[in-house]
Design an enzyme around this catalytic site. Structure first.
Site, short mmCIF file in Angstrom:
data_model
loop_
_atom_site.label_atom_id
_atom_site.label_comp_id
_atom_site.label_asym_id
_atom_site.label_seq_id
_atom_site.Cartn_x
_atom_site.Cartn_y
_atom_site.Cartn_z
CE LYS A 11 40.27 34.99 49.45
NZ LYS A 11 39.79 33.97 48.96
CB VAL A 95 40.42 34.84 36.23
CG1 VAL A 95 38.93 35.09 36.29
CG2 VAL A 95 41.15 36.10 35.80
CG LEU A 99 44.43 32.61 44.47
CD1 LEU A 99 45.56 32.56 43.43
CD2 LEU A 99 44.98 32.25 45.84
CB ALA A 100 40.07 37.51 46.75
CG ASP A 136 36.68 37.14 49.45
OD1 ASP A 136 36.35 36.83 50.61
OD2 ASP A 136 36.88 36.30 48.56
P1 ATP Z 1 35.26 34.28 44.44
O1 ATP Z 1 35.80 33.26 45.41
O2 ATP Z 1 34.78 35.54 45.09
O3 ATP Z 1 34.34 33.71 43.40
P2 ATP Z 1 37.74 34.10 43.05
O4 ATP Z 1 38.91 34.59 43.76
O5 ATP Z 1 37.57 32.61 43.00
O6 ATP Z 1 36.50 34.80 43.64
P3 ATP Z 1 37.91 36.00 40.88
O7 ATP Z 1 39.25 35.98 40.22
O8 ATP Z 1 37.59 37.14 41.75
O9 ATP Z 1 37.72 34.60 41.58
O10 ATP Z 1 36.81 35.86 39.71
C1 ATP Z 1 35.51 35.43 39.95
C2 ATP Z 1 34.62 35.82 38.77
O11 ATP Z 1 34.48 37.24 38.72
C3 ATP Z 1 35.13 35.38 37.41
O12 ATP Z 1 34.11 34.64 36.78
C4 ATP Z 1 35.39 36.67 36.65
O13 ATP Z 1 34.99 36.60 35.30
C5 ATP Z 1 34.58 37.72 37.39
N1 ATP Z 1 35.27 39.03 37.46
C6 ATP Z 1 34.69 40.23 37.39
N2 ATP Z 1 35.59 41.22 37.51
C7 ATP Z 1 36.79 40.64 37.67
C8 ATP Z 1 38.11 41.15 37.87
N3 ATP Z 1 38.38 42.46 37.89
N4 ATP Z 1 39.10 40.25 38.02
C9 ATP Z 1 38.84 38.92 38.00
N5 ATP Z 1 37.61 38.39 37.81
C10 ATP Z 1 36.59 39.24 37.66
#
Ligand code: ATP
Length: 314
Positions: A11, A95, A99-100, A136
């Protein structure tokens, strides 16, 4: 059914207004969110005992702290089920980029296991369980174009956003969501709201108006420590994006454009080593269209063990 294969879509936050702090410690938000066609692939099959996580990315945990595992456990607990599963995740969503990606995998897991385990829960029930896993996850379960409120669990669906493409630039900088929210709380409050204006533009089909209304309360916090954010925005706008905004707590920056051709041209130009070097070595650039759902089932099949092993090398 032997297995189910799902596309778990990322997203972008086209707006993110932080309205205040709640007594439970979470932030009250209002955010215009959009699913995009950048997706992880999640393959779920019967397994166990317990939940087994396999991923092709060293950046995500392969244990019970993975958001997909947390979703599976939350689902099993809420149904009193003692069922196992094997969850294989092929990561394509960057990661910790805003982008959730983790929430998308959790949402796909909830939808997939609901089918595989034959639970028959409604989307509303899955949203309730998902909200306990991550803020999210409710949006990722429904997806499309929507406004999320509360801590993210109250979803108001909007008409699909069409005729829009995104260039998403992800610089190689590390951002902690918890830190960004903490720093936001310490800033003198300069509350700005973008969501109402952006939402009106969507209802009116006014893309130019939407581009002008993009805004993210967290952007100033992340950009203060990371000058790349402002630089990427400048470059996107200078190359023809109608508007640009950081997604979530960053560091992904989104440029909104009117056509696939413009998006591809901008992507090509900013991927050239000269310009990429101007903001961050090794930044990744994606061209994405909008998607009308957060999760899509790609395949449901009775599969043997050979097929399961072959999936990784396909
Ligand atoms: P948020 O804004 O909710 O922190 P994001 O979109 O910035 O999320 P994500 O890619 O969801 O970031 O990753 C956030 C953290 O969650 C990372 O530190 C990662 O190691 C952990 N994590 C746990 N499970 C997963 C997964 N299936 N995919 C990606 N990251 C994951």
């Amino acid at each position: 059914m032997g297995h189910i294969l799902l596309a778990a879509r990322a997203k972008v936050n086209l707006t993110l207004d932080i309205l205040g702090r709640r007594p439970d410690g979470y932030h009250e938000i209002e955010s215009l969110m959009q699913s995009v066609d950048l997706a992880d692939t999640v393959r779920i099959s019967h397994g166990g005992p317990g939940i087994e996580i396999l991923s092709d990315s060293p950046d995500v945990p392969a244990d019970s702290t993975n958001l997909a595992a947390k979703a599976a456990l939350a689902l099993a607990t809420s149904c009193g089920a003692r069922l196992g599963a094997r969850i294989q995740i092929r990561k394509r969503i960057p990661v910790a980029a805003g982008l959730a990606g983790g929430s998308a995998d959790a949402a796909a897991t909830l939808l997939g296991l609901n089918e595989l385990w034959g639970l028959g829960l409604t989307t509303g029930q899955l949203v309730e369980i998902g909200a306990r896993v991550g803020a999210d996850v409710p949006f990722c379960l429904t997806g499309g174009t929507a406004v999320a409120r509360g801590k993210g669990e109250l979803i108001e669906q909007l008409p699909p956003l069409e005729g829009v493409w995104f260039v998403i630039v992800v610089p190689r900088i590390k951002v902690s969501t918890a830190d960004v929210y903490r720093q936001f709380d310490d800033l003198p409050t300069t509350r700005r709201s973008s969501t109402a204006r952006a939402t009106d533009s969507i209802w009116a089909g006014d893309i130019e108006g939407l581009a002008k209304a993009l805004g993210n309360s967290l952007e100033a916090v992340t950009a203060r420590r990371n000058p790349e954010i402002a630089r990427i925005k400048e470059i996107l706008l200078a190359r023809g994006a109608l508007g640009s905004v950081m997604s979530g707590s960053g560091p992904a920056v989104v440029g909104l454009v009117r056509s696939r051709d413009s998006a591809l041209r901008i992507c090509k130009e900013i991927s050239s080593s000269q310009i990429a070097g101007a903001f961050a070595t090794g930044a990744r650039v994606f061209v994405c269209s909008t998607a009308t759902a957060g999760v899509r089932v790609e395949e449901r099949e009775c599969a043997g063990r050979g097929e399961e092993l072959a999936w990784w090398v396909r």
